[in-house]
Design a protein around this motif. Structure first.
Motif, short mmCIF file in Angstrom:
data_model
loop_
_atom_site.label_atom_id
_atom_site.label_comp_id
_atom_site.label_asym_id
_atom_site.label_seq_id
_atom_site.Cartn_x
_atom_site.Cartn_y
_atom_site.Cartn_z
N ALA A 297 0.83 -1.21 0.00
CA ALA A 297 0.00 0.00 0.00
C ALA A 297 0.86 1.26 0.00
CB ALA A 297 -0.93 -0.01 1.21
N SER A 298 1.84 1.31 0.88
CA SER A 298 2.61 2.55 1.01
C SER A 298 3.49 2.81 -0.19
CB SER A 298 3.44 2.52 2.29
OG SER A 298 4.24 1.36 2.39
N SER A 299 4.02 1.75 -0.82
CA SER A 299 4.81 1.97 -2.04
C SER A 299 3.92 2.46 -3.17
CB SER A 299 5.54 0.69 -2.44
OG SER A 299 4.63 -0.37 -2.71
N ALA A 300 2.70 1.92 -3.26
CA ALA A 300 1.77 2.39 -4.28
C ALA A 300 1.36 3.84 -4.05
CB ALA A 300 0.53 1.50 -4.32
N ARG A 301 1.31 4.24 -2.78
CA ARG A 301 0.92 5.63 -2.47
C ARG A 301 1.91 6.65 -3.04
NH1 ARG A 301 -0.90 3.52 2.66
NH2 ARG A 301 1.02 4.15 3.73
N PHE A 302 3.15 6.24 -3.27
CA PHE A 302 4.11 7.16 -3.89
C PHE A 302 3.55 7.71 -5.20
CE2 PHE A 302 7.64 8.39 -6.56
CZ PHE A 302 8.50 9.06 -5.71
N TYR A 303 2.90 6.83 -5.98
CA TYR A 303 2.31 7.26 -7.25
C TYR A 303 1.18 8.27 -7.01
CZ TYR A 303 4.78 3.72 -9.99
OH TYR A 303 5.75 2.99 -10.63
N TYR A 304 0.33 7.98 -6.03
CA TYR A 304 -0.78 8.87 -5.72
C TYR A 304 -0.26 10.24 -5.28
CZ TYR A 304 -5.01 10.66 -3.44
OH TYR A 304 -6.08 11.43 -3.07
N GLU A 305 0.71 10.23 -4.36
CA GLU A 305 1.23 11.49 -3.84
C GLU A 305 1.90 12.30 -4.95
OE1 GLU A 305 0.28 12.22 -1.05
OE2 GLU A 305 0.13 10.46 0.21
N ASP A 306 2.62 11.62 -5.83
CA ASP A 306 3.30 12.34 -6.91
C ASP A 306 2.30 12.89 -7.93
OD1 ASP A 306 6.26 12.65 -7.03
OD2 ASP A 306 5.92 12.19 -9.14
N PHE A 307 1.27 12.12 -8.20
CA PHE A 307 0.25 12.55 -9.16
C PHE A 307 -0.48 13.79 -8.66
CE2 PHE A 307 -4.18 12.16 -10.82
CZ PHE A 307 -3.90 12.32 -12.17
N HIS A 308 -0.66 13.87 -7.35
CA HIS A 308 -1.42 14.98 -6.77
C HIS A 308 -0.52 16.11 -6.27
CE1 HIS A 308 -4.45 11.76 -6.70
NE2 HIS A 308 -5.33 12.75 -6.76
N ALA A 309 0.78 16.02 -6.52
CA ALA A 309 1.70 17.07 -6.08
C ALA A 309 1.64 18.27 -7.00
CB ALA A 309 3.12 16.52 -6.03
N GLU A 310 2.05 19.42 -6.49
CA GLU A 310 2.22 20.62 -7.32
C GLU A 310 3.64 20.59 -7.87
OE1 GLU A 310 2.18 25.51 -6.90
OE2 GLU A 310 1.16 24.27 -5.39
#
Length: 378
Positions: A297-310
């Motif tokens: 889960a936490s490794s996959a969240r890297f993609y989510y966080e990066d996608f939603h970053a400014e």
């Protein structure tokens, strides 16, 4: 949050020692798989094939030796420290050459620190490998936040930018006043940002991909060569046919994480989609790291966080060097020059692939040496 000593900057020695009960449970789960169905004769048209997963799962259960890989990892000095509230695990391998350059190497997904094991010797001790000792490096190889023995992330926001800030703090904490950065996959996102956030100390950035894409301006395509246009076509094909992992992990990573945390074969198949053509042991060591640390889960969240970053709009200025290998994402130079104003090296190779440090370690190591040698002499 302070650690038990009250010192959040403490660097603690670390050794991998997985309880046998966890390995026994993994073996049991592998013996109780309920296999999915598959259409006959479709190969991998629909995704990772049942035959491939069955082969890997059987070897995982009956032949793969985690303890051997655990010992291989433990042969290198490992440490943990807390940065910005997050546990960070890293290898720190000093060169026998006292004037060696410091270098931080960042992996990606579904890889791990394992992808750099084969270049530790050539980079830290070039003299022992018939190379110039002036090209030696002290290596820092961290597990990304949320990956492997860094453990799950505890809060939002661990994207490439926050990770780069953490790496700058890590190198400062280790006492390196000047250092270089190397990245592959997600590491090729993090490393240039490390140069952006710490330009006073980062001498240069070496990556195996430059992820620069069309801006949407049709005029950009007029300057592209025939070969570069083919690379754009490949990007479109990859996006249409191979990017389900990116879309899901960027938008709803938790949906899949429930299954991956419960099924080792699910974790195996999800990771194996991007580990094709590599040895069974390399695939399974990476997969086992994710399984044993419960970091799907936490490794996959890297993609989510990066996608939603400014994302910054200004190009980076730190010297950047590319080593693009044969069976990998093809970087497109005009787009790269738009996003990086100090493109110091552009090398392409007819060997290797996405995990070049593992697949062709001597070629990879030579390219890293050459890039930093040129920077020293400039």
């Amino acid at each position: 949050m302070a650690n038990s000593s009250g010192n959040t900057t403490e660097i603690r020695p670390f050794s991998i020692d997985i309880p046998q009960a966890e390995l026994d449970e993994l073996n049991y789960r592998l013996s109780q798989v309920r296999w999915t169905n598959e259409l006959p004769g479709v190969g991998e048209d629909y995704g990772v094939s049942l035959d491939r997963v069955k082969h890997l799962a059987e070897y995982w259960r009956t032949g793969y030796d985690w303890r051997a890989w655990e010992a291989k990892l433990n042969a290198y000095p490992q440490f943990t420290t807390e940065i910005d509230g997050q546990n960070i695990h890293f290898l720190h391998v000093s060169s026998p050459e006292p004037d060696a350059t410091a270098l931080i190497l960042t992996h990606g997904w579904p890889g791990s620190i394992v992808e750099y094991l084969d270049v530790i010797g050539p980079l830290t001790d070039p003299r022992a490998h018939g190379k110039d000792p002036a090209d030696a490096f002290h290596l820092v190889i961290p597990s990304l936040p949320g990956f492997g023995f860094s453990g799950p992330t505890a809060d939002r926001g661990w994207n490439r930018y926050r990770t780069a800030e953490a790496w700058a703090e890590l190198m400062k904490r280790l006492g390196y006043g000047s250092y270089g950065a190397v990245g592959n996959d997600a590491g090729s996102f993090v490393a240039p940002e490390l140069g952006r956030v710490d330009p006073e100390h980062v001498s240069g950035v070496h990556v195996t991909q430059i992820f620069s894409f069309p801006s949407g301006d049709p005029a950009e395509f007029e300057q592209l060569s025939a070969e570069e246009l083919k690379a754009v076509e490949f990007l479109a094909w990859f996006n249409d046919n191979m990017s389900a992992f990116n879309k899901l992990q960027s938008t709803a990573p938790q949906n899949l994480a429930h299954a991956l945390a419960d099924s080792p074969v699910g974790q195996l198949a999800w990771s194996a989609q991007l580990l094709g053509g590599l040895s069974d042991d390399f695939v399974l060591t990476n997969v086992t790291l994710y399984w044993l640390t419960n970091t799907a889960a936490s490794s996959a969240r890297f993609y989510y966080e990066d996608f939603h970053a400014e994302h910054p709009s200004e190009p980076t200025t730190v010297p950047i060097g590319l080593a693009n290998f044969a069976n990998d994402f093809k970087s497109i130079r005009p787009f790269a020059e738009r996003d990086h104003k100090n493109l110091a090296q552009w090398h392409t190779y007819e060997v290797g692939g996405h995990y070049a440090a593992h697949e062709v370690p001597e070629v990879f190591a030579d390219d890293v040496r050459g890039f930093y040698r040129a920077l020293r002499r400039s």
